[in-house]
Design an enzyme around this catalytic site. Structure first.
Site, PDB file in Angstrom:
ATOM      1  N   GLY A 106       0.886  -1.429  -0.095  1.00 12.51           N
ATOM      2  CA  GLY A 106       0.156   0.052  -0.106  1.00 12.51           C
ATOM      3  C   GLY A 106       0.744   1.237  -0.019  1.00 12.51           C
ATOM      4  O   GLY A 106       0.781   2.404   0.447  1.00 12.51           O
ATOM      5  N   ALA A 107       1.797   1.217  -0.754  1.00 14.85           N
ATOM      6  CA  ALA A 107       3.079   2.134  -0.491  1.00 14.85           C
ATOM      7  C   ALA A 107       2.607   3.597  -1.101  1.00 14.85           C
ATOM      8  O   ALA A 107       3.214   4.520  -0.844  1.00 14.85           O
ATOM      9  CB  ALA A 107       4.432   1.806  -1.362  1.00 14.85           C
ATOM     10  N   ALA A 108       1.516   3.657  -2.280  1.00 13.80           N
ATOM     11  CA  ALA A 108       1.135   4.926  -2.876  1.00 13.80           C
ATOM     12  C   ALA A 108      -0.097   5.421  -1.763  1.00 13.80           C
ATOM     13  O   ALA A 108      -0.338   6.434  -2.264  1.00 13.80           O
ATOM     14  CB  ALA A 108       0.644   4.536  -4.176  1.00 13.80           C
ATOM     15  N   GLY A 109      -0.228   4.767  -0.795  1.00 17.99           N
ATOM     16  CA  GLY A 109      -1.477   5.353   0.185  1.00 17.99           C
ATOM     17  C   GLY A 109      -1.102   6.496   1.003  1.00 17.99           C
ATOM     18  O   GLY A 109       0.167   6.721   1.280  1.00 17.99           O
ATOM     19  N   ARG A 187     -13.346  -0.850   3.522  1.00 19.11           N
ATOM     20  CA  ARG A 187     -14.807  -1.544   3.523  1.00 19.11           C
ATOM     21  C   ARG A 187     -15.888  -0.301   2.685  1.00 19.11           C
ATOM     22  O   ARG A 187     -15.775   1.066   3.438  1.00 19.11           O
ATOM     23  CB  ARG A 187     -15.398  -1.409   4.866  1.00 19.11           C
ATOM     24  CG  ARG A 187     -16.750  -2.071   4.975  1.00 19.11           C
ATOM     25  CD  ARG A 187     -16.844  -2.373   6.704  1.00 19.11           C
ATOM     26  NE  ARG A 187     -18.144  -3.059   6.884  1.00 19.11           N
ATOM     27  CZ  ARG A 187     -18.590  -3.059   7.969  1.00 19.11           C
ATOM     28  NH1 ARG A 187     -18.075  -2.706   9.039  1.00 19.11           N
ATOM     29  NH2 ARG A 187     -19.966  -3.532   8.272  1.00 19.11           N
ATOM     30  N   GLN A 207       0.059 -12.843   0.451  1.00 20.63           N
ATOM     31  CA  GLN A 207       1.277 -11.935   0.873  1.00 20.63           C
ATOM     32  C   GLN A 207       2.057 -12.906   1.894  1.00 20.63           C
ATOM     33  O   GLN A 207       3.257 -12.968   1.731  1.00 20.63           O
ATOM     34  CB  GLN A 207       1.196 -10.925   1.387  1.00 20.63           C
ATOM     35  CG  GLN A 207       0.658  -9.848   0.234  1.00 20.63           C
ATOM     36  CD  GLN A 207       0.367  -8.158   0.819  1.00 20.63           C
ATOM     37  OE1 GLN A 207       0.117  -8.035   2.168  1.00 20.63           O
ATOM     38  NE2 GLN A 207      -0.143  -7.382   0.108  1.00 20.63           N
ATOM     39  N   GLY A 225      -3.411  -3.306   7.472  1.00 23.00           N
ATOM     40  CA  GLY A 225      -4.616  -3.217   6.703  1.00 23.00           C
ATOM     41  C   GLY A 225      -5.692  -4.120   7.773  1.00 23.00           C
ATOM     42  O   GLY A 225      -5.332  -5.128   7.978  1.00 23.00           O
ATOM     43  N   ASN A 226      -7.011  -3.470   7.529  1.00 21.69           N
ATOM     44  CA  ASN A 226      -8.077  -4.107   8.577  1.00 21.69           C
ATOM     45  C   ASN A 226      -8.909  -5.113   7.741  1.00 21.69           C
ATOM     46  O   ASN A 226      -8.711  -5.218   6.692  1.00 21.69           O
ATOM     47  CB  ASN A 226      -8.878  -2.794   8.876  1.00 21.69           C
ATOM     48  CG  ASN A 226      -8.204  -2.318  10.054  1.00 21.69           C
ATOM     49  OD1 ASN A 226      -7.618  -2.692  10.880  1.00 21.69           O
ATOM     50  ND2 ASN A 226      -8.077  -0.944   9.924  1.00 21.69           N
ATOM     51  N   ASP A 254      -4.441   2.443  18.923  1.00 22.91           N
ATOM     52  CA  ASP A 254      -5.298   2.591  19.953  1.00 22.91           C
ATOM     53  C   ASP A 254      -4.829   2.853  21.358  1.00 22.91           C
ATOM     54  O   ASP A 254      -5.278   3.557  22.215  1.00 22.91           O
ATOM     55  CB  ASP A 254      -6.012   1.026  19.910  1.00 22.91           C
ATOM     56  CG  ASP A 254      -6.469   0.650  18.771  1.00 22.91           C
ATOM     57  OD1 ASP A 254      -7.336   1.572  18.137  1.00 22.91           O
ATOM     58  OD2 ASP A 254      -6.421  -0.356  18.171  1.00 22.91           O
ATOM     59  N   HIS A 282      -8.526  -5.269  17.092  1.00 22.88           N
ATOM     60  CA  HIS A 282      -8.716  -3.864  16.856  1.00 22.88           C
ATOM     61  C   HIS A 282     -10.323  -3.461  16.151  1.00 22.88           C
ATOM     62  O   HIS A 282     -10.481  -3.487  14.897  1.00 22.88           O
ATOM     63  CB  HIS A 282      -7.788  -3.600  15.694  1.00 22.88           C
ATOM     64  CG  HIS A 282      -7.766  -2.146  15.127  1.00 22.88           C
ATOM     65  ND1 HIS A 282      -7.270  -1.132  16.121  1.00 22.88           N
ATOM     66  CD2 HIS A 282      -8.241  -1.794  13.923  1.00 22.88           C
ATOM     67  CE1 HIS A 282      -7.482   0.025  15.367  1.00 22.88           C
ATOM     68  NE2 HIS A 282      -8.011  -0.188  13.881  1.00 22.88           N
TER      69      HIS A 282
END
Length: 443
Positions: A106-109, A187, A207, A225-226, A254, A282
């Site tokens: 997710g390196a572009a996020g 989501r 992964q 990532g959730n 948290d 979480h």
């Protein structure tokens, strides 16, 4: 937490090769010999050839290198990340440690946009620790990854020695010692939690297999990532050659939020709050533990005598913090999530202060608290700074705390049944109940 969307692209970057992978690699020699190079723009190739770049001995600009009459089939590069020459033992680098490889999905996020520059600056692993960044994205995000690499280049981080970008985890995860798994499907409206578990579970199963196949055998894995607890469980179940103890689910944000709320209520600065534990998942079943936490070394319940607030308002304020942030400025908590990732890593690579501990979601087998085995559950940990940890044994429990922990445990057991087909535990059966436990701000 913000999440990076993974989806099928409509268009393909003109820089991609037939393997749908673009890599940037720097092996920087910072002597005066190379400080004033005139760098060529990126070289374009056909779909069946790839080019690497090198510096000649007479200080000319990078040129294409050929082997056996054919262009190398390894890399296409930008600027300084294109230079391929050996590091010399200069005054600046003699005391440096061996370079470590860090993968970020997710390196572009947005989270990565804050995190990568902290990693490259030396503020995470230390001012003498050179790193290589291995950035994983989707084909849809490949041009954005090119932009990320350009910004890293322009930032002139001396400790950042290599940057590779790609879309194939089997290539990007090669020999990595740390894997920070941020990318996940967000989501969408109307999506059930069970559906999100299945969609993201497939990503983390793949992964995990890639890490098992090509990563360092002692790689440390942090899942962001959730739903991160169950995603971490899926990942570790698909990586049997990597110690299960090496997998973490991020609950540090948290913990940080809980410390902040206690500090506000007590009227102290947050560095006075210690021994803060987040137990469990979480989600809204998470348990911020005020029984064992300390303020100025004293039990929280002695400092904050409003016990009704501790049992009700405190937990709710931690859970709803992300949603409130979105209401205030229309964005998710990307920056503070990145900071919490940094905190989580630093807690593993620096010794825990005497008498204190930190929270992280880890594998429950062998835990001293009676929590069901074969889950990833947030618990209190200490570290000697070697990347490993031990569970804290000297914690108190009362009926309130045990009952809250049991609810989070039950939720994770139910999630585990939902993803049985991804963990090798048989046929999935999903019954998560009618209550939506996703944290506000993560939908």
């Amino acid at each position: 937490m913000a999440m990076t969307e993974l989806s099928t692209p409509k268009t393909t970057s003109p820089f991609l090769h037939s393997s749908s992978r673009l890599s940037l690699s720097s092996k920087l020699h910072l002597s005066n010999q190379f400080r004033h190079l005139q760098l060529l723009p990126p070289l374009h190739t056909t779909s069946n050839s790839k080019i690497s770049c090198s510096v000649s001995q007479n200080n000319q600009a990078p040129v294409a290198v050929q082997e056996n009459g054919l262009a190398k089939t390894k890399k296409e590069c930008y600027g300084v990340f294109c230079l391929t020459y050996d590091l010399k033992a200069e005054e600046e680098t003699k005391s440096w440690k061996k370079m470590i490889n860090i993968a970020v999905s997710g390196a572009a996020g947005m989270i990565s946009n804050h995190l990568l520059f902290k990693l490259a600056s030396g503020s995470v692993f230390g001012p003498d620790q050179p790193i290589a960044l291995k950035l994983l994205g989707s084909e849809r995000s490949i041009q954005a990854l090119e932009g990320v690499a350009m910004e890293l280049e322009d930032s002139l981080f001396p400790l950042l020695r290599e940057v590779d970008i790609g879309t194939d985890p089997y290539e990007v995860f090669q020999d990595v010692e740390w894997a920070l798994l941020i990318g996940a499907k967000p989501r969408g409206p109307g999506m059930e939690r069970a559906a999100l578990l299945d969609i993201n579970g497939q990503i983390f199963a793949e992964q995990g297999k890639a890490l098992n196949a090509v990563a360092s055998p002692n790689v440390k894995v942090l899942v962001v990532g959730n739903p991160c607890n169950t995603n971490a469980l899926i990942c570790l179940k698909n990586a049997p050659n990597i110690p299960a103890k090496n997998f973490h689910a991020l609950t540090r944000l948290d913990e940080n939020r809980a410390k902040c709320q206690l500090a506000l209520k007590a009227g102290v600065f947050y560095d006075k709050v210690s021994n803060m534990t987040i137990w469990g998942n979480h989600s809204t079943t998470q348990v911020p533990d005020f029984l064992n936490a300390r303020i100025n070394g004293r039990p929280v319940k002695e400092v904050i005598t409003d016990h009704k607030w501790l049992e009700e308002g405190f937990t709710e304020s931690v859970q709803k913090r992300g949603g409130l942030l979105i209401q205030k400025w229309g964005r998710s908590s990307a920056a503070s999530t990145a900071v919490s990732i940094v905190d989580a890593i630093k807690s593993l690579v620096t010794p825990t202060p005497e008498g204190d501990w930190f929270s992280t979601g880890v594998y429950t087998n062998g835990n001293p608290y009676g929590i069901a085995k074969d889950l990833v559950f947030s618990m209190p940990c200490r570290s000697t700074g070697d990347g490993d940890y031990e569970l804290v044994k000297d914690v108190e429990f009362d009926d309130y705390l045990r009952n809250r922990i049991a609810k989070s445990e039950a939720e994770l057991l139910a999630e585990k049944k939902c993803v049985a087909h991804l963990t090798g535990d048989g046929i999935a059966f999903c019954d998560l109940g009618p209550v939506d436990t996703m944290l506000p701000g993560e939908v």
